[in-house]
Scaffold this active site. Structure first.
Site, mmCIF file in Angstrom:
data_model
loop_
_atom_site.group_PDB
_atom_site.id
_atom_site.type_symbol
_atom_site.label_atom_id
_atom_site.label_comp_id
_atom_site.label_asym_id
_atom_site.label_seq_id
_atom_site.Cartn_x
_atom_site.Cartn_y
_atom_site.Cartn_z
ATOM 1 N N GLY A 15 48.586 85.445 46.003
ATOM 2 C CA GLY A 15 48.038 85.872 44.924
ATOM 3 C C GLY A 15 46.202 86.034 44.647
ATOM 4 N NE ARG A 47 57.674 85.318 42.901
ATOM 5 C CZ ARG A 47 57.520 85.612 41.762
ATOM 6 N NH1 ARG A 47 58.527 85.472 40.600
ATOM 7 N NH2 ARG A 47 56.622 86.442 41.511
ATOM 8 C CE LYS A 155 40.601 80.014 30.926
ATOM 9 N NZ LYS A 155 40.233 81.373 32.060
ATOM 10 C CD GLU A 223 33.114 88.213 32.860
ATOM 11 O OE1 GLU A 223 33.337 87.105 33.585
ATOM 12 O OE2 GLU A 223 33.763 88.754 32.243
ATOM 13 C CG HIS A 247 35.360 78.798 30.935
ATOM 14 N ND1 HIS A 247 36.066 77.682 31.735
ATOM 15 C CD2 HIS A 247 35.769 79.967 31.198
ATOM 16 C CE1 HIS A 247 36.842 78.431 32.517
ATOM 17 N NE2 HIS A 247 36.579 79.726 32.441
ATOM 18 C CE LYS A 333 36.617 88.533 30.003
ATOM 19 N NZ LYS A 333 36.574 88.392 31.398
ATOM 20 N NE ARG A 338 28.859 87.175 36.338
ATOM 21 C CZ ARG A 338 28.413 86.325 37.120
ATOM 22 N NH1 ARG A 338 27.341 86.527 37.548
ATOM 23 N NH2 ARG A 338 28.992 85.017 37.405
ATOM 24 C CE LYS A 339 20.797 86.067 29.039
ATOM 25 N NZ LYS A 339 19.272 86.471 29.235
HETATM 26 C C1 BG6 Z 1 37.606 82.996 33.898
HETATM 27 C C2 BG6 Z 1 38.151 83.949 32.871
HETATM 28 O O1 BG6 Z 1 38.144 81.866 33.518
HETATM 29 O O2 BG6 Z 1 36.257 83.127 34.025
HETATM 30 C C3 BG6 Z 1 37.458 85.160 33.479
HETATM 31 O O3 BG6 Z 1 39.431 83.837 32.827
HETATM 32 C C4 BG6 Z 1 36.023 85.238 33.523
HETATM 33 O O4 BG6 Z 1 37.919 86.096 32.438
HETATM 34 C C5 BG6 Z 1 35.499 83.998 34.433
HETATM 35 O O5 BG6 Z 1 35.674 86.381 33.991
HETATM 36 C C6 BG6 Z 1 34.187 84.043 34.398
HETATM 37 O O6 BG6 Z 1 33.918 83.066 35.573
HETATM 38 P P1 BG6 Z 1 32.296 83.020 35.804
HETATM 39 O O7 BG6 Z 1 32.252 81.668 36.804
HETATM 40 O O8 BG6 Z 1 32.171 84.341 36.582
HETATM 41 O O9 BG6 Z 1 31.330 82.836 34.890
#
Ligand code: BG6
Length: 481
Positions: A15, A47, A155, A223, A247, A333, A338-339
């Site tokens: 996966g 599988r 999760k 993001e 998170h 999103k 991204r930060k």
């Molecule tokens: C994941 C989320 O747990 O964390 C995603 O399911 C997200 O949607 C990701 O993009 C972000 O992780 P990182 O470490 O790139 O900030």
């Protein structure tokens, strides 16, 4: 370090998570010598019908990208330690043959009596209960007293309080809490791991870290891409379940908790859970939800989806340290950048003789990513002949200060913890329950359509209503860093 051979079993080996996170982390650990190479064996299970070599070649395909020739050699060695077993996630036959492979490896290494088995469920949570039952029935490590069996799960752990509790109960019947490792990979990030040190090893922060001095705290995740490719998953969960409930809330715990009695995992988690239990019910007037335009064009997303891809939520902690301090949780999103950062904004200086209030307040910012850094915004005299003030920074940027120290990937660190048996950076069952308690009423209001997301343009800052909500808490926007 423990002795005896180690079996790492990756369930869901073909996966996406295994490809993006699990195998790269395992390889990096191997490369750095953390998996004693003669003793470790990795078993992929899924599988899909594959041979050992099929799986190895797949893994080589994605791990060899950009690798140095030295690393390619280590990779070939790494791949020799990988085997594959195919079977269903509720198939006794499949798990029996998995057990047979693991046991053979243990016997061959002559360490059957002290072997260790780590099962990593890189799988959708819907199959956790059946997979765990299979492991319990057919794949338990019989080695006593030094061997162990541990389970790592990812999760989402449920969709709300009731479903999470059900899942916890199902897993709890099969395994003891010390065997269960619930990963929240934010707890593996360098600057998140630094929070306890910062707060409790620095005299600077001890007297200031409270409602007398701090005006508000923001915990922000942005993001600059949408849910492309995972719309089906995301639409069922939304940004609160995907990011905020886990998170960001974990980060908040470390920012807001009291000093633990010691660094023992139970002591730390005892304090984290108290923070969660002190959060007041969310007031829906202090919530702004957003959904980016175009989100529903994804064929895997329902046409009338009410799922938020953005949320700003004000939390209130009801305790002596934090009462009255707005805690602003923000995640989105398809935004402009991204930060991820923690922004602690201090109160105004009373009796401001410099009239510099407009320039902004003292802030302490911890940037988790990209470009790990922490900096303090402070007011200084503007250099030169004038007696005027400007905002400047005391800046600790990791890229500059620690140039030669590579920062480990969150997953590397966390997987190593699971092998070492350190649960400090994993979510305990009572933490999980308390986290769901906070968000479940709001989530149900969203699921029932009582709370709706407002549209925002992809690539923007998110809905303007969110900025207005934040301004209402009294947060003062200072100049961008
Ligand atoms: C994941 C989320 O747990 O964390 C995603 O399911 C997200 O949607 C990701 O993009 C972000 O992780 P990182 O470490 O790139 O900030």
């Amino acid at each position: 370090t423990e002795m005896g051979c180690l079996s790492l079993i990756v369930l869901g080996a073909s996966g996406d998570l295994a490809k993006k996170k699990t195998f790269p982390a395992l390889f990096n650990l191997f490369r750095q010598g953390f998996l004693q190479s003669n003793e470790v064996h990795i078993f992929g299970y899924a599988r899909t019908k594959l041979s050992d070599d099929d799986l190895r070649e797949r893994i080589r395909g994605y791990l060899s990208k950009g690798a140095s020739s030295e690393d390619l050699e280590i990779l070939s060695d790494f791949l020799k330690h990988i085997k594959y077993v195919s079977g269903g996630y509720d198939s006794a036959e499949g798990f029996l043959s998995l057990n047979k492979e693991i046991s053979e490896h243990e016997l061959a290494k002559n360490s059957y009596g002290s072997s260790r088995r780590l099962f990593y469920l890189a799988l959708p949570p819907s199959v956790y209960p059946s997979v765990c039952k299979m492991i319990k029935s057919y794949c338990m490590n019989q080695a006593v007293p030094t061997g162990w069996t541990r389970i790592v799960v990812e999760k989402p752990f449920g969709k709300d309080l009731a479903s999470a509790e059900e899942l916890s109960a199902q897993l709890g019947e099969l395994f003891d809490e010390p065997q269960l490792y619930r990963i929240d990979h934010y707890l593996g990030k360098e600057l998140v791991q630094n929070l306890l040190v910062l707060r409790f090893a620095n005299r600077f922060f001890l007297p200031l870290w409270n409602r007398d001095n701090i005006h508000n705290i923001q915990i922000v995740f942005r993001e600059d891409f949408g849910t492309e490719g995972r719309g089906g998953y995301f639409d069922e969960y939304g940004i609160i379940r995907d990011i905020i409930q886990n998170h960001l809330l974990q980060v908040l715990c470390l920012v807001a908790m009291e000093k633990p009695v010691s660094l023992r995992p139970e002591h730390i988690r005892d304090e984290k859970v108290k923070v969660l239990q002190s959060v007041l019910p969310i007031n829906n007037d202090e919530v702004v939800l957003g959904q980016y335009e175009g989100y529903k064009d994804d064929p895997t997303v329902s046409k009338d989806s009410n799922t938020p891809t953005f949320a700003t939520i004000v939390l209130r902690i009801h305790n002596e340290r934090w009462e009255g301090v707005p805690i602003i949780m923000k995640a989105g999103k398809a935004l402009s950048s991204r930060k991820a950062e923690i922004r602690v904004q201090f109160k105004d200086v009373p009796g401001d003789i410099f009239r510099c209030k407009k320039q902004g307040r003292n802030e302490f910012v911890i940037r988790l990513q990209p470009k790990e850094a922490m900096y303090m915004k402070l007011t200084v005299k503007k250099p030169g002949l004038d007696m005027s003030t400007i905002q400047s920074e005391l800046d600790l940027s990791y890229g500059q200060r620690y140039q030669d120290v590579p920062i480990p990937e969150a997953y590397e660190r966390l997987i190593l913890d699971t092998i070492r048996g350190d649960q400090q950076h994993f979510v305990r069952r009572d933490e999980l329950r308390a986290a769901w308690e906070i968000f479940t009423p709001l989530l149900h209001d969203i699921d029932d359509g009582k709370m709706k997301p407002v549209p925002y343009k992809p690539g923007s800052r998110g809905p303007h209503e969110a900025d207005e909500l934040v301004a209402k808490t009294g947060y003062v926007q200072t100049h961008g860093y």
